[in-house]
Design an enzyme around this catalytic site. Structure first.
Site, PDB file in Angstrom:
ATOM      1  N   CYS A   9       0.818  -1.225   0.000  1.00  0.00           N
ATOM      2  CA  CYS A   9       0.000   0.000   0.000  1.00  0.00           C
ATOM      3  C   CYS A   9       0.845   1.265   0.000  1.00  0.00           C
ATOM      4  O   CYS A   9       0.461   2.262  -0.615  1.00  0.00           O
ATOM      5  CB  CYS A   9      -0.972  -0.003   1.162  1.00  0.00           C
ATOM      6  SG  CYS A   9      -0.213  -0.086   2.796  1.00  0.00           S
ATOM      7  N   HIS A  41      -2.022   2.050   7.175  1.00  0.00           N
ATOM      8  CA  HIS A  41      -2.481   2.026   5.785  1.00  0.00           C
ATOM      9  C   HIS A  41      -2.298   3.432   5.221  1.00  0.00           C
ATOM     10  O   HIS A  41      -2.203   4.406   5.987  1.00  0.00           O
ATOM     11  CB  HIS A  41      -3.935   1.580   5.678  1.00  0.00           C
ATOM     12  CG  HIS A  41      -4.383   1.308   4.269  1.00  0.00           C
ATOM     13  ND1 HIS A  41      -3.652   0.529   3.391  1.00  0.00           N
ATOM     14  CD2 HIS A  41      -5.474   1.731   3.571  1.00  0.00           C
ATOM     15  CE1 HIS A  41      -4.273   0.482   2.227  1.00  0.00           C
ATOM     16  NE2 HIS A  41      -5.376   1.201   2.307  1.00  0.00           N
ATOM     17  N   ASP A  52      -8.615   5.059  -2.877  1.00  0.00           N
ATOM     18  CA  ASP A  52      -7.686   4.016  -2.421  1.00  0.00           C
ATOM     19  C   ASP A  52      -7.270   3.173  -3.626  1.00  0.00           C
ATOM     20  O   ASP A  52      -8.052   2.348  -4.111  1.00  0.00           O
ATOM     21  CB  ASP A  52      -8.351   3.126  -1.366  1.00  0.00           C
ATOM     22  CG  ASP A  52      -7.353   2.194  -0.689  1.00  0.00           C
ATOM     23  OD1 ASP A  52      -6.424   1.725  -1.383  1.00  0.00           O
ATOM     24  OD2 ASP A  52      -7.495   1.941   0.515  1.00  0.00           O
TER      25      ASP A  52
END
Length: 596
Positions: A264, A291, A308
């Site tokens: 990520c 995250h 995202d």
């Protein structure tokens, strides 16, 4: 976890002062390591240190807590090896935080003002704020623009714009042609960029493949990197060939434009750069519970939009709290203009979040991020016009994050799934995927047939995850998200993307014996009834007229069977290559007839 809970409970055998000093010292150690896990100094404690001699050794159970989470003794010190899992340390931190929160207000204030944890937190904020200036490098932006197929994305946007206009006209909206075309197109381009980035450009890496046999390796340890663009190098070993494969974790986006892989951190880093290179006001968003993602300012909507890239998710800020079940603390956004605490956009449980925000006083955090923003906005070359614009934008944002009880539940019926990026085992370990054996969802979506005339054709593509109602090649209606077109699911059904095999499909939850999905079609117009039904999926076709005369039809698919731990994966629905973004995974065609 049971042994760790025993160790923490054993602290209660001490007198109050000894117990409380030990709890505070252990909590400070946990937060120091979790705040800077790659820092060797945070992992080490000399046995002659005052913390050890005066706070830990005198307390029953204190040293046992450290040894239980993985600390080892080495002569004159104890230390936590880099290959030790941090999950037990996080568990110890939670147990201690709960115990400390039940203590006196003075103890809570001491924990809240922990200078070591606060300093580490503020250092991370400063580091991120400095790093986002990489996105402003004109040469780097030029390199980034070269990798984006802008023309291809713009064609897709124009197609969607035409579909949107047709849909508005079909629904009787006379003002269909009056919406801000240019602004809407700019937002739609973001959605196309996100889809392309997820499915065609970047690759998720759990563990690199062996250079000899191509089997996925297993993480072994981590080592520092001499390259300033690289934060660390992970070492992974092939269990078959026994060779070690290096996986550099780059924090600078430039090498990632070529490598196009990572987790990520790398995904959000590169995606934010691409957004900036295309002229969007974009910022890098960091969730302190591990995250990262991107936000982009929408001029059309006058607000920041959550994006995202790992999940191909747009404007779903509650996904992490509701879908991933994350216990959020601090979410900080970083742009070329400012630092902003945006936690309140991502939660609907402010009270619980406030109880977990113990790293620093709220006023201290507010003053710190404001000072960083003011320093940037008063720097040489920063225009007064830009400053005025950013201040107005910030006021709009802060107003939008104000909490007004009972006024922010408009999305309470929206479905939020668990995490899809990363291996199943990894997501289960992090608690970011549902483990419930029975997770039933009533979506109440019923496709009303008669409003489309005497024929109805529904197409679903699992790669783009979109339903289209089609007539003579023209899309009359569309729904995004596989759940949005269903009337019900059972067994924790989720959409599984295999980035390594480049495949996608629907599957049941890992611990569910079976899963079911249901689509419902109904005729509201009493003057019509069904004539014929057809279903086509993966080149297999079925057609029947036994539905003749009916006014309602349910299509139900059951997923069951399989063997071993991967039984859930053996029954797959709509398995399709990620490359086949234009090939329908399912076509349902229904003919109607007028009643006699």
């Amino acid at each position: 976890m049971e042994s760790l809970e025993r160790c923490v409970r054993s602290l209660d055998e001490n007198e109050a002062d000894v117990r409380n000093e030990a709890r505070r010292a252990l909590l400070s150690i946990c937060r120091s390591v979790l705040g800077s896990p790659s820092d060797d100094k945070s992992r080490e404690l000399r046995l002659d240190n005052e913390v050890v001699t005066e706070k830990l050794l005198p307390a029953i159970g204190a040293m046992e807590c450290l040894f239980d989470v993985g600390y080892v003794e080495d002569g004159e010190r104890i230390f936590l090896p880099h290959d030790a899992s941090l999950s037990r340390l996080e568990g110890l931190s939670r147990l201690l935080s709960t115990a400390v929160s039940r203590s006196t207000p003075a103890i809570r204030d001491t924990v809240r003002s922990s200078s070591g944890a606060q300093k580490a937190f503020f250092d991370r904020i400063t580091g991120h704020f400095h790093s986002v200036m990489h996105y402003e490098d004109p040469n780097l932006q030029q390199k980034a623009r070269r990798v984006v197929p802008v023309a291809q994305l713009e064609i897709a946007v124009m197609t969607k714009m035409r579909e949107l206009q047709r849909s508005l006209k079909l629904n009787g909206a006379e003002e269909a042609a009056q919406f801000e075309t240019e602004l809407v197109a700019k937002d739609l381009l973001l959605i196309e960029l996100l889809r392309w980035f997820k499915h065609e450009f970047f690759k998720w890496v759990n563990s690199p493949a062996c250079s000899v046999c191509s089997m996925e390796c297993v993480y072994e340890s981590v080592t520092p990197s001499a390259d300033p663009r690289c934060s660390r190098i992970e070492l992974h070993r092939c269990e078959k060939c026994n060779i070690v494969v290096e996986f550099p974790r780059y924090s600078h986006p430039e090498p990632l434009l070529t490598l196009r892989r990572g987790r990520c951190g790398e995904w959000a880093n590169v995606f934010t750069l691409l957004c900036r290179s295309l002229g969007y006001d974009a910022r890098f968003v960091c969730d302190e519970t591990d995250h990262v993602w991107t936000e982009v300012w929408s001029i059309a909507n006058e607000r920041w939009i959550h994006l995202d890239p790992c999940e191909n998710a747009t404007d779903k800020p509650l996904m992490y709290e509701k879908g991933w079940k994350k216990k959020l603390t601090y979410i900080i956004a970083y742009s070329r203009d400012e630092v902003q605490d945006v936690t309140w956009r991502y939660t609907r449980d402010q009270e619980a979040v406030m109880k977990r925000r113990r790293t620093c006083a709220e006023q201290s955090l507010m003053r710190f991020v404001r000072s960083l923003s003011e320093q940037r906005q008063n720097s040489s070359g920063y225009s007064s016009a830009r400053r005025e614009y950013v201040v107005k934008r910030s006021l709009l944002e802060l107003a939008g994050m104000l909490y007004i009880p009972n006024s922010r539940d408009q999305d309470s019926d929206e479905s939020y799934e668990g995490r899809t990026s990363g291996s199943i085992a990894w997501r289960l370990a992090r608690g970011e995927i549902s483990q419930r054996v029975s997770m039933n969802t009533e979506k109440n979506c019923t496709w009303e047939l008669s409003k489309y005339g005497q024929s109805f054709e529904l197409r679903y593509n699992i790669v783009s995850d979109v339903y289209h109602v089609v007539h003579n090649g023209t899309t009359l209606e569309q729904k995004s998200g596989w759940l949005e077109g269903m009337s019900a699911t059972e067994g924790g059904i989720f959409r599984k993307v295999e980035n390594d095999w480049r495949m996608v499909y629907l599957a049941r939850s890992p611990r569910a014996e079976h899963g079911r999905v249901k689509w419902t079609f109904e005729i509201a117009n009493s003057r019509s009834s069904l004539e014929a039904f057809g279903l086509e999926a993966k080149s297999k076709a079925f057609r029947t007229e036994e539905v003749r005369g009916a006014v309602k039809l349910n299509v139900i698919v059951k997923l069951s069977g399989g063997e071993g731990e991967l039984a859930w994966q053996h029954a797959q629905l709509f398995r399709q290559s990620l490359e086949k973004i234009d090939e329908p995974s399912m076509i349902i065609s229904i003919k109607l007839r007028n009643r006699a």
